[in-house]
Scaffold this motif. Structure first.
Motif, short mmCIF file in Angstrom:
data_model
loop_
_atom_site.label_atom_id
_atom_site.label_comp_id
_atom_site.label_asym_id
_atom_site.label_seq_id
_atom_site.Cartn_x
_atom_site.Cartn_y
_atom_site.Cartn_z
N ASN B 47 -16.57 106.02 14.13
CA ASN B 47 -16.86 104.84 14.61
C ASN B 47 -16.12 103.70 13.46
OD1 ASN B 47 -16.96 104.69 17.66
ND2 ASN B 47 -19.07 106.30 16.87
N GLU B 96 -18.62 94.10 25.40
CA GLU B 96 -17.60 94.75 24.31
C GLU B 96 -16.28 95.17 25.05
OE1 GLU B 96 -18.69 97.24 26.65
OE2 GLU B 96 -16.84 98.15 26.68
N VAL B 98 -13.10 98.24 23.82
CA VAL B 98 -12.95 99.90 22.71
C VAL B 98 -11.55 99.61 22.40
CG1 VAL B 98 -13.81 101.59 22.02
CG2 VAL B 98 -15.06 100.68 23.91
N SER B 106 -14.64 98.47 18.00
CA SER B 106 -15.35 98.77 19.32
C SER B 106 -16.06 97.71 18.62
CB SER B 106 -15.87 99.42 19.71
OG SER B 106 -16.98 100.24 18.91
N TYR B 108 -18.58 93.49 19.44
CA TYR B 108 -19.50 94.07 20.10
C TYR B 108 -19.79 92.24 20.09
CZ TYR B 108 -20.04 98.91 19.57
OH TYR B 108 -20.04 100.07 19.65
N VAL B 120 -24.45 99.35 24.90
CA VAL B 120 -22.72 99.20 24.18
C VAL B 120 -22.19 100.58 23.32
CG1 VAL B 120 -22.07 97.56 25.45
CG2 VAL B 120 -22.87 97.50 23.38
N HIS B 123 -21.97 103.30 25.05
CA HIS B 123 -21.05 103.76 25.87
C HIS B 123 -19.76 103.87 25.51
CE1 HIS B 123 -19.07 102.07 29.71
NE2 HIS B 123 -17.83 101.33 28.94
N ALA B 124 -19.58 103.01 24.43
CA ALA B 124 -18.21 102.61 24.17
C ALA B 124 -17.47 103.65 22.61
CB ALA B 124 -17.76 101.24 23.26
N HIS B 128 -16.34 106.12 25.68
CA HIS B 128 -15.12 105.79 25.57
C HIS B 128 -14.52 106.38 24.24
CE1 HIS B 128 -14.41 102.81 28.51
NE2 HIS B 128 -15.49 102.09 28.36
N ASN B 129 -14.68 106.42 23.35
CA ASN B 129 -14.79 106.96 22.02
C ASN B 129 -14.16 108.85 22.62
OD1 ASN B 129 -14.02 108.56 19.28
ND2 ASN B 129 -15.69 106.81 18.57
#
Lengths: 436, 173
Positions: B47, B96, B98, B106, B108, B120, B123-124, B128-129
């Motif tokens: 990330n 956010e 992504v 991502s 923020y 987030v 979440h992201a 998402h990742n």
């Protein structure tokens, strides 16, 4: 291990390029809208920037979407009083092509695109290709002024510059470092001694009393030996002289308020003054405005009095000029201030006074003034393009000056709509003169 | 989730109050990561976590969320519109954004509270990742050999060179 980056520190205005492109594309439209706004709005409001509406042609982006004609659609709708599950809704019988008027979510359906301009951008457009005469010269070359600026602290200086906070901080840290006893410590010992004196005598108490007395003596001695504020604590604000561009301008508004100037004339004059004031405000950090009105004698008044006060009498223009010179000498030294002067009049003057005015202007005013603008409020039926003919007294007198002096300009104004073009012309003309 | 993976309740909450800082976000990230990888078995790209301001979020909106984008007047138009909606309170901004890339980037919002940042992040940075990394169509973009950003960057450079040749502002204006 994730990588954390603080992007807030990045330079701002990443999409400025995009905005510039958008502005460029719509520039002509926006300029039209700005000019229209200036003509229509009260000038005080016009300067505030804000929203202008521009037609959306030229900034439409084509996109694919469902045709409103033909085709079958299946949609789930929430239903209401009239429609229940299973109802079929007829297609709207749209006449002709084209989309409806409803604003679609992306703004494409709207006829106008409302554009919020910052005050900066608004005024930039308003003053596009205008340049205040001699401005470059005065603001870049000789408009330097040495100004004292705060520059930290020093151990020596004069009393008026004493920095109490710093001094006390120094004093406190020195007292702490040298362990100067404070008042409370001394009081505590004294209190205890007083208590002991009340109690019946015992060996232990006697011993304590003796110890306390020694302590107290030591503390009192320290209090004396270490001063509360020592000369080495004292700090002064330090100033250095920094050369800064002269950022102050004063604008003299001179107006004839004799009986011949009616509401219309005053309103026209007011708009001109406001526009000039705006322009100066944009160029200088501080702009002072001095209002001088005159009949057969001149008086400095406040703004309200200037525009709304009623006065009757004859007309002696030179009185206003004299008053202006007096105020300038008293309060606005040309070494420090950029001086601008705007005079509005209906052109009448008492016989013989005009020569005196011209003399005052050439000898006392123009040499120290950045710019002197004279507007004559013409009768309503005269177009702004003056065709010569029967000029009024003051106009004839000033006509010679306008040709000789670079920083003098004069125009005629008949309608509110004339003001802005005249304003532009005033400065444009000046620039041509400067260039030759 | 079955009983065996259920972990005991922590004695101390991770944070109290709405203020966030990078150290705290780091700490929360580790906690979220623990749950995501060990409890849920997610498989994620590394990330890259960036904190941005509202204005930068609007920038991102106007360039359809891409970190790099060529200049175009229509993006300026979008920015003007989004900014107006935001300032007038008709539209809130995303918490956010992504980007489907490796590493997974991502953004923020700085206005988020710490609780929101936690949400987030989960979440992201993990949800998402995980999807980005494991969707078979996305994989052709994000495999190591074709890092997406560098592709965009190359394309941008080509475009800008073209624009400079065309005499600035001629392309797309």
């Amino acid at each position: 291990m994730p990588q954390f980056i603080d992007r807030r520190l990045n330079p701002r205005d990443k999409s400025l390029g995009n905005r510039m492109r958008f502005l460029k594309r719509t520039r002509a439209r926006i300029k039209e809208a700005v000019d229209k706004a200036v003509r229509e709005r009260m000038i005080g409001d016009a300067a505030k920037g804000g929203s202008v509406s521009i037609p959306s042609d030229g900034i439409n982006e084509p996109f694919f979407h469902d045709s409103e004609h033909g085709g079958d659609r299946n949609r789930v709708l929430p239903g209401n009083r009239e429609f229940v599950t299973g109802d079929r809704i007829d297609k709207p019988k749209g006449g002709g092509g084209g989309r409806g008027r409803q604003g679609s979510t992306d703004g494409d359906g709207e006829d106008n695109f409302t554009f919020a301009l910052s005050e900066e951008e608004f005024l930039d457009l308003l003053f596009e290709d205008l340049e205040l005469p001699d401005l470059i010269k005065s603001s870049l070359k000789d408009a330097k002024l040495a100004e004292p600026r705060r520059a930290g602290f020093s151990a020596d200086g004069v009393i008026p510059n004493l920095n109490v906070l710093r001094t006390m901080r120094q004093s406190l840290s020195r007292r702490l470092a040298l362990r100067r006893p404070n008042k409370r410590e001394v009081e505590k010992l004294e209190l205890r001694l007083a208590e002991i004196a009340e109690l019946p005598e015992t060996e232990a108490l006697k011993e304590e009393e003796a110890r306390l007395r020694i302590d107290l003596k030591r503390l009192r001695h320290l209090q004396h030996a270490i001063p509360f504020i020592d000369p080495i604590d004292v700090r002064y604000n330090r100033f250095t002289r920094v050369t800064v561009p002269r950022a102050k301008a004063v604008m003299f508004c001179l107006m004839d308020v004799s009986a011949s100037m009616g509401e219309r004339e005053k309103d026209l004059a007011k708009r001109f003054f406001i526009l000039l004031h705006l322009f100066l405000k944009r160029k200088y950090e501080r702009v002072d405005v001095v209002f001088v009105r005159h009949t057969h004698e001149a008086k400095e008044v406040d703004e309200h009095e200037f525009f709304y006060g009623r006065e009757t009498g004859g007309t002696v223009v030179s009185s206003a000029l004299e008053q202006m010179i007096e105020i300038r000498d008293k309060r606005y030294s040309p070494a420090e201030w950029n001086i601008y002067c705007a005079e509005a009049s209906d052109g009448d003057n008492s016989g013989g006074d005009t020569e005196h005015c011209v003399e005052l202007l050439t000898e006392h005013i123009l040499p120290t003034t950045q710019y002197f603008a004279y507007i004559e409020i013409a009768d309503r039926d005269i177009s702004s393009h003056w065709s010569g003919g029967d000029s009024k007294e003051l106009w004839r007198g000033y006509a010679g000056l306008a040709e000789e002096a670079k920083n003098f300009a004069m125009r005629k104004v008949a309608n509110p709509a004339d003001i802005y073009p005249v304003f532009r012309e005033l400065f444009a003309r000046q620039r041509e003169k400067g260039a030759t | 989730m079955n009983e065996s993976v259920r972990r005991p309740r922590a004695a101390q909450p991770l944070f109290e109050g709405a203020e966030w800082d990078f150290a705290l976000m780091q700490e929360v990230y580790e906690a979220v990561k623990d749950v995501a990888l060990n409890d849920l078995g997610l498989d994620v790209f590394p990330n890259q976590i960036e904190v941005i301001s509202a204005e930068q979020m609007l920038d991102a909106y106007s360039s359809v969320g891409m970190p790099l984008m060529y200049s175009h007047w229509s993006f300026g138009k979008r920015f003007v519109k989004d900014e107006m909606l935001y300032r007038k309170g008709y539209q809130a901004l995303a918490y956010e954004i992504v980007i489907n890339s490796n590493p997974c980037i991502s953004y923020y919002m700085e206005e988020n509270s710490m609780a929101m940042q936690t949400l987030v992040l989960a979440h992201a940075a993990f949800g998402h990742n995980h999807f980005f990394k494991n969707n078979y169509l996305f994989q052709q973009w994000t495999s190591e050999r074709h890092p997406r950003l560098s592709r965009i960057f190359q394309a941008l450079c080509r475009g800008m060179r073209g624009e400079i040749r065309a005499g600035g502002g001629r392309v797309g204006a």
